[in-house]
Motif scaffolding. Structure first.
Motif, PDB file in Angstrom:
ATOM      1  N   ARG A  74       0.851  -1.190   0.000  1.00 26.30           N
ATOM      2  CA  ARG A  74       0.000   0.000   0.000  1.00 26.30           C
ATOM      3  C   ARG A  74       0.886   1.238   0.000  1.00 26.30           C
ATOM      4  NH1 ARG A  74      -4.101   0.545   4.783  1.00 26.30           N
ATOM      5  NH2 ARG A  74      -2.571  -0.674   5.979  1.00 26.30           N
ATOM      6  N   PHE A  75       0.456   2.253  -0.749  1.00 25.39           N
ATOM      7  CA  PHE A  75       1.109   3.557  -0.715  1.00 25.39           C
ATOM      8  C   PHE A  75       0.036   4.586  -0.987  1.00 25.39           C
ATOM      9  CE2 PHE A  75       3.404   6.936  -3.234  1.00 25.39           C
ATOM     10  CZ  PHE A  75       3.963   7.559  -2.122  1.00 25.39           C
ATOM     11  N   GLY A  76      -0.123   5.529  -0.053  1.00 27.82           N
ATOM     12  CA  GLY A  76      -1.211   6.477  -0.224  1.00 27.82           C
ATOM     13  C   GLY A  76      -1.037   7.721   0.612  1.00 27.82           C
ATOM     14  N   VAL A  77      -2.082   8.534   0.604  1.00 30.13           N
ATOM     15  CA  VAL A  77      -2.099   9.759   1.388  1.00 30.13           C
ATOM     16  C   VAL A  77      -3.464   9.879   2.059  1.00 30.13           C
ATOM     17  CG1 VAL A  77      -2.858  11.206  -0.563  1.00 30.13           C
ATOM     18  CG2 VAL A  77      -1.645  12.250   1.365  1.00 30.13           C
ATOM     19  N   LEU A  78      -3.456  10.364   3.286  1.00 29.82           N
ATOM     20  CA  LEU A  78      -4.675  10.565   4.070  1.00 29.82           C
ATOM     21  C   LEU A  78      -4.842  12.056   4.335  1.00 29.82           C
ATOM     22  CD1 LEU A  78      -7.029   9.413   5.791  1.00 29.82           C
ATOM     23  CD2 LEU A  78      -5.393   9.191   7.681  1.00 29.82           C
ATOM     24  N   THR A  79      -6.019  12.593   3.993  1.00 27.30           N
ATOM     25  CA  THR A  79      -6.324  14.001   4.209  1.00 27.30           C
ATOM     26  C   THR A  79      -7.709  14.112   4.831  1.00 27.30           C
ATOM     27  OG1 THR A  79      -7.419  14.360   2.074  1.00 27.30           O
ATOM     28  CG2 THR A  79      -5.010  14.548   2.124  1.00 27.30           C
ATOM     29  N   ALA A  80      -8.161  15.346   5.002  1.00 24.99           N
ATOM     30  CA  ALA A  80      -9.515  15.563   5.527  1.00 24.99           C
ATOM     31  C   ALA A  80     -10.568  15.016   4.580  1.00 24.99           C
ATOM     32  CB  ALA A  80      -9.733  17.057   5.764  1.00 24.99           C
ATOM     33  N   GLY A 111      -3.946  22.030   3.699  1.00 24.69           N
ATOM     34  CA  GLY A 111      -4.287  20.932   4.596  1.00 24.69           C
ATOM     35  C   GLY A 111      -3.040  20.192   5.012  1.00 24.69           C
ATOM     36  N   ASP A 112      -3.214  19.240   5.913  1.00 23.33           N
ATOM     37  CA  ASP A 112      -2.124  18.358   6.300  1.00 23.33           C
ATOM     38  C   ASP A 112      -2.277  17.046   5.548  1.00 23.33           C
ATOM     39  OD1 ASP A 112      -1.027  20.225   7.913  1.00 23.33           O
ATOM     40  OD2 ASP A 112      -1.409  19.199   9.802  1.00 23.33           O
ATOM     41  N   TYR A 113      -1.206  16.633   4.894  1.00 14.57           N
ATOM     42  CA  TYR A 113      -1.188  15.453   4.040  1.00 14.57           C
ATOM     43  C   TYR A 113      -0.332  14.377   4.703  1.00 14.57           C
ATOM     44  CZ  TYR A 113      -3.321  18.287   0.391  1.00 14.57           C
ATOM     45  OH  TYR A 113      -4.193  19.075  -0.336  1.00 14.57           O
ATOM     46  N   LEU A 114      -0.977  13.292   5.106  1.00  8.42           N
ATOM     47  CA  LEU A 114      -0.303  12.195   5.787  1.00  8.42           C
ATOM     48  C   LEU A 114       0.000  11.102   4.756  1.00  8.42           C
ATOM     49  CD1 LEU A 114      -1.405  10.637   9.207  1.00  8.42           C
ATOM     50  CD2 LEU A 114      -0.190   9.370   7.451  1.00  8.42           C
ATOM     51  N   VAL A 139       3.044  16.184   5.791  1.00  9.11           N
ATOM     52  CA  VAL A 139       3.427  17.421   5.116  1.00  9.11           C
ATOM     53  C   VAL A 139       2.294  18.431   5.296  1.00  9.11           C
ATOM     54  CG1 VAL A 139       3.918  18.510   2.892  1.00  9.11           C
ATOM     55  CG2 VAL A 139       4.860  16.234   3.415  1.00  9.11           C
ATOM     56  N   ASP A 140       2.655  19.629   5.757  1.00  6.70           N
ATOM     57  CA  ASP A 140       1.660  20.702   5.881  1.00  6.70           C
ATOM     58  C   ASP A 140       1.672  21.531   4.612  1.00  6.70           C
ATOM     59  OD1 ASP A 140      -0.177  22.533   7.396  1.00  6.70           O
ATOM     60  OD2 ASP A 140       1.481  23.922   6.999  1.00  6.70           O
ATOM     61  N   ALA A 141       0.486  21.807   4.080  1.00  4.10           N
ATOM     62  CA  ALA A 141       0.371  22.591   2.859  1.00  4.10           C
ATOM     63  C   ALA A 141      -0.270  23.940   3.148  1.00  4.10           C
ATOM     64  CB  ALA A 141      -0.450  21.841   1.807  1.00  4.10           C
ATOM     65  N   PHE A 142       0.487  24.998   2.953  1.00 11.03           N
ATOM     66  CA  PHE A 142       0.006  26.374   2.975  1.00 11.03           C
ATOM     67  C   PHE A 142      -0.599  26.788   4.318  1.00 11.03           C
ATOM     68  CE2 PHE A 142      -0.370  24.717  -1.411  1.00 11.03           C
ATOM     69  CZ  PHE A 142       0.706  25.411  -1.960  1.00 11.03           C
ATOM     70  N   GLY A 143       0.034  26.315   5.399  1.00 13.44           N
ATOM     71  CA  GLY A 143      -0.289  26.815   6.733  1.00 13.44           C
ATOM     72  C   GLY A 143      -1.597  26.344   7.314  1.00 13.44           C
ATOM     73  N   ALA A 144      -2.139  25.243   6.841  1.00 11.67           N
ATOM     74  CA  ALA A 144      -3.413  24.750   7.390  1.00 11.67           C
ATOM     75  C   ALA A 144      -3.257  24.288   8.833  1.00 11.67           C
ATOM     76  CB  ALA A 144      -3.950  23.613   6.533  1.00 11.67           C
ATOM     77  N   GLU A 145      -2.209  23.492   9.088  1.00 13.17           N
ATOM     78  CA  GLU A 145      -1.874  23.036  10.436  1.00 13.17           C
ATOM     79  C   GLU A 145      -3.037  22.339  11.138  1.00 13.17           C
ATOM     80  OE1 GLU A 145       0.190  25.906  12.824  1.00 13.17           O
ATOM     81  OE2 GLU A 145       1.191  26.795  11.092  1.00 13.17           O
ATOM     82  N   GLU A 146      -3.759  21.521  10.388  1.00 11.85           N
ATOM     83  CA  GLU A 146      -4.857  20.746  10.964  1.00 11.85           C
ATOM     84  C   GLU A 146      -4.801  19.314  10.439  1.00 11.85           C
ATOM     85  OE1 GLU A 146      -8.576  22.587  10.084  1.00 11.85           O
ATOM     86  OE2 GLU A 146      -8.237  24.301  11.405  1.00 11.85           O
ATOM     87  N   GLY A 147      -4.990  18.360  11.345  1.00 14.41           N
ATOM     88  CA  GLY A 147      -5.044  16.970  10.934  1.00 14.41           C
ATOM     89  C   GLY A 147      -3.735  16.227  11.033  1.00 14.41           C
ATOM     90  N   TRP A 148      -2.713  16.842  11.645  1.00 12.67           N
ATOM     91  CA  TRP A 148      -1.397  16.192  11.723  1.00 12.67           C
ATOM     92  C   TRP A 148      -1.400  14.964  12.629  1.00 12.67           C
ATOM     93  CZ3 TRP A 148       0.135  16.247  16.753  1.00 12.67           C
ATOM     94  CH2 TRP A 148      -0.294  17.299  17.565  1.00 12.67           C
ATOM     95  N   ASP A 149      -2.419  14.838  13.479  1.00 10.45           N
ATOM     96  CA  ASP A 149      -2.464  13.690  14.393  1.00 10.45           C
ATOM     97  C   ASP A 149      -3.416  12.592  13.909  1.00 10.45           C
ATOM     98  OD1 ASP A 149      -4.701  15.237  14.740  1.00 10.45           O
ATOM     99  OD2 ASP A 149      -4.645  15.222  16.927  1.00 10.45           O
ATOM    100  N   ARG A 150      -3.852  12.657  12.650  1.00 11.38           N
ATOM    101  CA  ARG A 150      -4.670  11.566  12.111  1.00 11.38           C
ATOM    102  C   ARG A 150      -3.879  10.262  12.145  1.00 11.38           C
ATOM    103  NH1 ARG A 150      -5.611  15.427   7.850  1.00 11.38           N
ATOM    104  NH2 ARG A 150      -7.632  16.453   8.129  1.00 11.38           N
ATOM    105  N   MET A 151      -4.599   9.163  12.305  1.00  9.56           N
ATOM    106  CA  MET A 151      -3.973   7.847  12.319  1.00  9.56           C
ATOM    107  C   MET A 151      -4.349   7.091  11.047  1.00  9.56           C
ATOM    108  SD  MET A 151      -2.225   7.555  15.201  1.00  9.56           S
ATOM    109  CE  MET A 151      -2.169   5.895  15.904  1.00  9.56           C
ATOM    110  N   VAL A 152      -3.385   6.413  10.475  1.00 10.85           N
ATOM    111  CA  VAL A 152      -3.622   5.631   9.264  1.00 10.85           C
ATOM    112  C   VAL A 152      -4.499   4.425   9.565  1.00 10.85           C
ATOM    113  CG1 VAL A 152      -2.518   4.294   7.421  1.00 10.85           C
ATOM    114  CG2 VAL A 152      -1.423   6.371   8.291  1.00 10.85           C
TER     115      VAL A 152
END
Length: 264
Positions: A74-80, A111-114, A139-152
């Motif tokens: 698996r290889f992916g990204v998790l966002t809001a 947003g924050d991209y996990l 990775v934080d994109a453009f100062g959103a600073e939300e969602g960095w603690d999401r769990m995969v």
């Protein structure tokens, strides 16, 4: 009867000891880390929205050697917005003569991209185990600073208690080691700095820092230098796997997170 001077005897004993250690230390220092390294941990108007992600199974502090990677499971990204499968973006590349991977990604909004990867199991005959390191980075994109603690939702995973970007060298990174979403008391955590060639470890013990989480699975480490830091909680898998020879063998499950620190 003649006797060797005491100093010569000590030198001979020391030489023999060093010869033995010369065989043992390189093996002991070889901590495996799956690297998932983005071209930057923070996207701004200056950097633009494009990222390159490098995946390699290697020894970060020793700058290799790399080990061959099979195609990740698996290889992916998790966002809001949810999960996106990035497996089609993987491109095989070569590192130290071994297969590694690279991928390009362009963020669509702040947003924050996990980013996360579940690798194919790796057979390590020297240790007699199959290795699966579940790895992520934010990775934080453009100062959103939300969602960095999401769990995969990996079987084993590190939950960050400190925002894993915007860190200075010297900051304390803290996380919780989890298995199936529950804290793992007293888990062993290995820490390595992704060496850029500017540091030569004076002894094997400096290559991999070793911590133990507390009774609540919480660990902390102060990052003394700028650059990428990998935190790997190593746990024994609950079920064995079959190695390439068809034998049932133990599994090392690693919960990895990569964070970046900058000089102030």
């Amino acid at each position: 009867m003649s006797c060797k001077p005491a100093s010569e005897s000590r030198f001979g004993a020391a030489s023999r000891l060093l010869a033995v250690l010369g065989l043992v230390l390189p093996i002991a220092a070889q901590a495996h880390f799956l690297e998932l390294i983005p071209s930057t941990e923070i996207l701004t108007a200056e950097t633009g929205p494009a990222l390159t992600l490098a995946l390699s199974f290697t020894h970060p502090m020793e700058r290799g050697p790399a080990m061959a990677m099979d195609t990740p499971a698996r290889f992916g990204v998790l966002t809001a917005e949810g999960r996106e499968d990035l497996s089609p973006r993987l491109q095989a590349v070569e590192r130290d003569g071994q297969r590694a991977y690279s991928a390009e990604y362009r963020v669509s909004e702040p947003g924050d991209y996990l980013f996360f990867v579940e690798p194919a199991p790796y057979w390590e005959p020297a240790e007699g185990v199959m290795i699966v390191h579940y790895t992520k980075t934010v990775v934080d994109a453009f100062g959103a600073e939300e969602g960095w603690d999401r769990m995969v939702g990996f079987p084993v995973e590190i939950e960050p208690l400190v925002r894993p970007y915007g860190l200075w060298a010297g900051n304390l990174f803290t996380g919780v080691v989890t298995r199936d979403g529950e804290p793992v008391p007293f888990a062993t955590v290995e820490v390595e700095w992704r060496n850029d060639g500017s540091v030569e470890p004076p002894a094997a013990a400096f290559v991999t820092q070793v911590l133990k989480a507390d009774a609540n699975g919480v660990f902390s480490y102060a990052m003394p230098r700028a650059g990428w830091w990998g935190f790997a909680a190593l746990l024994e898998g609950e079920a064995p796997m079959t190695n390439p020879d068809g034998e049932s063998v133990p599994v090392e499950q690693g919960a990895l997170i990569w964070v970046h620190a900058r000089e102030m």
